[in-house]
Design a protein around this motif. Structure first.
Motif, PDB file in Angstrom:
ATOM      1  N   ARG A  80      -5.196  11.717  -1.602  1.00 25.78           N
ATOM      2  CA  ARG A  80      -4.707  10.375  -1.262  1.00 25.78           C
ATOM      3  C   ARG A  80      -5.652   9.778  -0.219  1.00 25.78           C
ATOM      4  NH1 ARG A  80      -1.568   6.251  -1.811  1.00 25.78           N
ATOM      5  NH2 ARG A  80      -0.161   5.434  -0.200  1.00 25.78           N
ATOM      6  N   THR A  81      -6.416   8.786  -0.658  1.00 27.15           N
ATOM      7  CA  THR A  81      -7.503   8.220   0.137  1.00 27.15           C
ATOM      8  C   THR A  81      -7.311   6.719   0.321  1.00 27.15           C
ATOM      9  OG1 THR A  81      -9.034   9.887  -0.730  1.00 27.15           O
ATOM     10  CG2 THR A  81     -10.010   7.917   0.257  1.00 27.15           C
TER      11      THR A  81
ATOM     12  N   GLU B  30      -4.493   5.589 -13.441  1.00 28.09           N
ATOM     13  CA  GLU B  30      -3.571   6.178 -12.482  1.00 28.09           C
ATOM     14  C   GLU B  30      -4.311   7.020 -11.447  1.00 28.09           C
ATOM     15  OE1 GLU B  30      -0.396   5.938 -11.960  1.00 28.09           O
ATOM     16  OE2 GLU B  30       0.165   4.667 -13.646  1.00 28.09           O
ATOM     17  N   HIS B  31      -4.007   6.792 -10.179  1.00 35.41           N
ATOM     18  CA  HIS B  31      -4.497   7.646  -9.097  1.00 35.41           C
ATOM     19  C   HIS B  31      -3.613   7.398  -7.886  1.00 35.41           C
ATOM     20  CE1 HIS B  31      -6.468   4.244  -7.005  1.00 35.41           C
ATOM     21  NE2 HIS B  31      -6.840   3.849  -8.203  1.00 35.41           N
ATOM     22  N   GLN B  32      -3.790   8.194  -6.842  1.00 41.24           N
ATOM     23  CA  GLN B  32      -2.897   8.116  -5.681  1.00 41.24           C
ATOM     24  C   GLN B  32      -3.544   7.454  -4.475  1.00 41.24           C
ATOM     25  OE1 GLN B  32      -1.992  11.907  -3.835  1.00 41.24           O
ATOM     26  NE2 GLN B  32      -3.681  12.911  -4.904  1.00 41.24           N
ATOM     27  N   SER B  33      -4.687   6.802  -4.675  1.00 41.88           N
ATOM     28  CA  SER B  33      -5.438   6.236  -3.560  1.00 41.88           C
ATOM     29  C   SER B  33      -5.365   4.710  -3.567  1.00 41.88           C
ATOM     30  CB  SER B  33      -6.890   6.709  -3.621  1.00 41.88           C
ATOM     31  OG  SER B  33      -6.954   8.120  -3.497  1.00 41.88           O
ATOM     32  N   CYS B  34      -6.015   4.099  -2.562  1.00 43.07           N
ATOM     33  CA  CYS B  34      -6.038   2.640  -2.461  1.00 43.07           C
ATOM     34  C   CYS B  34      -7.408   2.191  -1.965  1.00 43.07           C
ATOM     35  CB  CYS B  34      -4.950   2.145  -1.504  1.00 43.07           C
ATOM     36  SG  CYS B  34      -4.925   0.340  -1.289  1.00 43.07           S
TER      37      CYS B  34
ATOM     38  N   VAL C  70       0.820  -1.218   0.000  1.00 41.01           N
ATOM     39  CA  VAL C  70       0.000   0.000   0.000  1.00 41.01           C
ATOM     40  C   VAL C  70       0.852   1.266   0.000  1.00 41.01           C
ATOM     41  CG1 VAL C  70      -1.720   1.318   1.301  1.00 41.01           C
ATOM     42  CG2 VAL C  70      -1.951  -1.163   1.096  1.00 41.01           C
ATOM     43  N   VAL C  71       1.884   1.304   0.840  1.00 41.31           N
ATOM     44  CA  VAL C  71       2.654   2.542   1.021  1.00 41.31           C
ATOM     45  C   VAL C  71       3.820   2.643   0.034  1.00 41.31           C
ATOM     46  CG1 VAL C  71       4.052   3.887   2.633  1.00 41.31           C
ATOM     47  CG2 VAL C  71       2.000   2.714   3.436  1.00 41.31           C
ATOM     48  N   GLU C  72       4.632   1.605  -0.025  1.00 37.01           N
ATOM     49  CA  GLU C  72       5.849   1.690  -0.844  1.00 37.01           C
ATOM     50  C   GLU C  72       5.570   1.439  -2.324  1.00 37.01           C
ATOM     51  OE1 GLU C  72       9.028  -0.676   0.747  1.00 37.01           O
ATOM     52  OE2 GLU C  72       8.494  -0.168   2.824  1.00 37.01           O
ATOM     53  N   GLU C  73       4.768   0.423  -2.626  1.00 38.94           N
ATOM     54  CA  GLU C  73       4.517   0.083  -4.023  1.00 38.94           C
ATOM     55  C   GLU C  73       3.268   0.750  -4.582  1.00 38.94           C
ATOM     56  OE1 GLU C  73       4.918  -4.088  -4.816  1.00 38.94           O
ATOM     57  OE2 GLU C  73       6.503  -4.327  -3.335  1.00 38.94           O
ATOM     58  N   ARG C  74       2.563   1.488  -3.738  1.00 39.05           N
ATOM     59  CA  ARG C  74       1.402   2.283  -4.159  1.00 39.05           C
ATOM     60  C   ARG C  74       0.369   1.452  -4.927  1.00 39.05           C
ATOM     61  NH1 ARG C  74       0.970   8.040  -3.402  1.00 39.05           N
ATOM     62  NH2 ARG C  74       2.720   8.630  -2.102  1.00 39.05           N
ATOM     63  N   CYS C  75       0.047   0.278  -4.397  1.00 41.52           N
ATOM     64  CA  CYS C  75      -0.993  -0.540  -5.022  1.00 41.52           C
ATOM     65  C   CYS C  75      -2.330   0.197  -4.957  1.00 41.52           C
ATOM     66  CB  CYS C  75      -1.096  -1.895  -4.332  1.00 41.52           C
ATOM     67  SG  CYS C  75       0.272  -2.998  -4.724  1.00 41.52           S
ATOM     68  N   ARG C  76      -3.119   0.029  -6.015  1.00 45.56           N
ATOM     69  CA  ARG C  76      -4.372   0.774  -6.118  1.00 45.56           C
ATOM     70  C   ARG C  76      -5.562  -0.005  -5.563  1.00 45.56           C
ATOM     71  NH1 ARG C  76      -1.888   2.627 -11.352  1.00 45.56           N
ATOM     72  NH2 ARG C  76      -2.950   0.968 -12.498  1.00 45.56           N
ATOM     73  N   VAL C  77      -5.525  -1.332  -5.669  1.00 46.25           N
ATOM     74  CA  VAL C  77      -6.585  -2.170  -5.102  1.00 46.25           C
ATOM     75  C   VAL C  77      -5.919  -3.377  -4.444  1.00 46.25           C
ATOM     76  CG1 VAL C  77      -8.733  -3.430  -5.500  1.00 46.25           C
ATOM     77  CG2 VAL C  77      -8.149  -1.489  -6.970  1.00 46.25           C
ATOM     78  N   VAL C  78      -6.254  -3.625  -3.176  1.00 44.09           N
ATOM     79  CA  VAL C  78      -5.693  -4.758  -2.428  1.00 44.09           C
ATOM     80  C   VAL C  78      -6.844  -5.518  -1.783  1.00 44.09           C
ATOM     81  CG1 VAL C  78      -4.248  -5.465  -0.490  1.00 44.09           C
ATOM     82  CG2 VAL C  78      -3.484  -3.600  -1.984  1.00 44.09           C
ATOM     83  N   SER C  79      -6.845  -6.838  -1.959  1.00 44.27           N
ATOM     84  CA  SER C  79      -7.870  -7.686  -1.353  1.00 44.27           C
ATOM     85  C   SER C  79      -7.229  -8.607  -0.321  1.00 44.27           C
ATOM     86  CB  SER C  79      -8.574  -8.544  -2.418  1.00 44.27           C
ATOM     87  OG  SER C  79      -9.134  -7.743  -3.442  1.00 44.27           O
ATOM     88  N   VAL C  80      -7.867  -8.729   0.836  1.00 44.27           N
ATOM     89  CA  VAL C  80      -7.470  -9.702   1.851  1.00 44.27           C
ATOM     90  C   VAL C  80      -8.589 -10.736   1.909  1.00 44.27           C
ATOM     91  CG1 VAL C  80      -6.896 -10.093   4.271  1.00 44.27           C
ATOM     92  CG2 VAL C  80      -6.158  -7.979   3.141  1.00 44.27           C
ATOM     93  N   VAL C  81      -8.261 -11.973   1.515  1.00 44.01           N
ATOM     94  CA  VAL C  81      -9.269 -13.008   1.310  1.00 44.01           C
ATOM     95  C   VAL C  81      -8.991 -14.184   2.241  1.00 44.01           C
ATOM     96  CG1 VAL C  81     -10.251 -14.600  -0.396  1.00 44.01           C
ATOM     97  CG2 VAL C  81      -9.550 -12.308  -1.101  1.00 44.01           C
ATOM     98  N   GLY C  82     -10.046 -14.777   2.791  1.00 42.20           N
ATOM     99  CA  GLY C  82      -9.874 -15.940   3.660  1.00 42.20           C
ATOM    100  C   GLY C  82     -11.191 -16.404   4.243  1.00 42.20           C
TER     101      GLY C  82
END
Length: 265
Positions: free
Chosen positions: A137-138, A176-180, A52-64
């Motif tokens: 940045r959201t 491109e955007h600056q949020s996640c 999220v912070v260093e690689e600036r991923c735009r969408v991250v899912s935590v699945v389980g």
């Protein structure tokens, strides 16, 4: 009187030298759960923080699986990363709010003007959300995302009434955007599959069972007693699922005086 060119240059230079002014950060935790006890997951926290912070991923899912600790992990992450964002919004989808209500709710936090002055068109309001994500940045967290997926397990498809949210996910992933956008779900949303990759700004973390050491920490906090073999058997029986272990330890305390062995028997 009009300014001379030399005076204009001086004023412009002073403006450039002044630090940029920003609105105060806005944090809306919504109904995010409180997690006073947090066990293990250091590696997962570190990995998600990097994405999220260093690689600036735009969408991250935590699945389980249910009860495996997705929400607890993401709450912990959200508080750790808040300082890196101008706006942080947490919304649970457990009660399946309508897409329009969810969109307006998020815009009410992001918008600088009253919500009743926003565009009437749903499409325009949706575009406004994406514009905010480009300019501010959201961190936008959607918990219990599986609640708005179709009932057929394994497909990961959004229900028809939430298809427009799928467009937001698509555009968030490919533009491109600056949020996640950060999701927790029992199933991976099918809309994101084509965008994922180890070098892509779209990532998924499959959350595994809690490690043995952390499970034993949980058992100790719940004050259940037993030898190492009995604790290992209890942890194995419930597959290191922290919610299941919390429920069963309460039963052990209430019915078996906190002793694991008679419960296992």
């Amino acid at each position: 009187a009009s300014l001379l060119p030399e005076q204009t240059k001086v004023i412009d230079a002073v403006k450039q030298a002044l630090p940029a002014t920003h609105d105060a950060p806005r944090f809306d935790w919504g109904n995010a759960l409180r997690a006073p006890s947090f066990y293990g997951r250091e590696a997962e926290l570190s990995l998600l923080s990097t994405w999220v912070v260093e690689e600036r991923c735009r969408v991250v899912s935590v699945v389980g699986f249910g009860g495996i600790g997705k929400s607890t992990l993401v709450v912990q992450l959200m508080h750790q990363l808040a300082e890196h964002f101008q706006v942080v919004i947490w919304r649970s989808l457990r009660d399946t709010p309508t897409y329009e209500a969810l969109l307006d709710d998020c815009l009410s936090v992001l918008a600088t003007q009253p919500i009743d002055e926003l565009p009437a068109s749903l499409e325009e309001r949706q575009n406004l959300l994406l514009k905010f994500m480009r300019t501010t940045r959201t961190l936008l967290v959607f918990d219990n995302f599986e609640s708005i997926l179709e009932d057929r397990e394994g497909l990961g498809r959004l229900r028809p009434e939430y298809q427009k949210l799928g467009r937001v996910l698509h555009l968030s992933a490919e533009t491109e955007h600056q949020s996640c956008i950060l999701l927790t779900s029992r199933e991976k949303p099918s809309e994101l599959g084509t965008y994922e990759g180890s070098q892509s700004p779209v990532r998924t973390l499959q959350l595994a069972q809690l490690d043995d050491h952390s499970c034993r920490h949980l058992l100790a906090e719940k004050e259940v007693t037993g030898n190492d073999a009995q604790k290992a058997k209890l942890i194995e029986t419930y597959e290191g699922n922290p919610l299941a272990l919390k429920i069963v330890t309460q039963t052990i305390v209430e019915l078996f005086n906190g002793e694991i062995m008679p419960f296992l028997e």
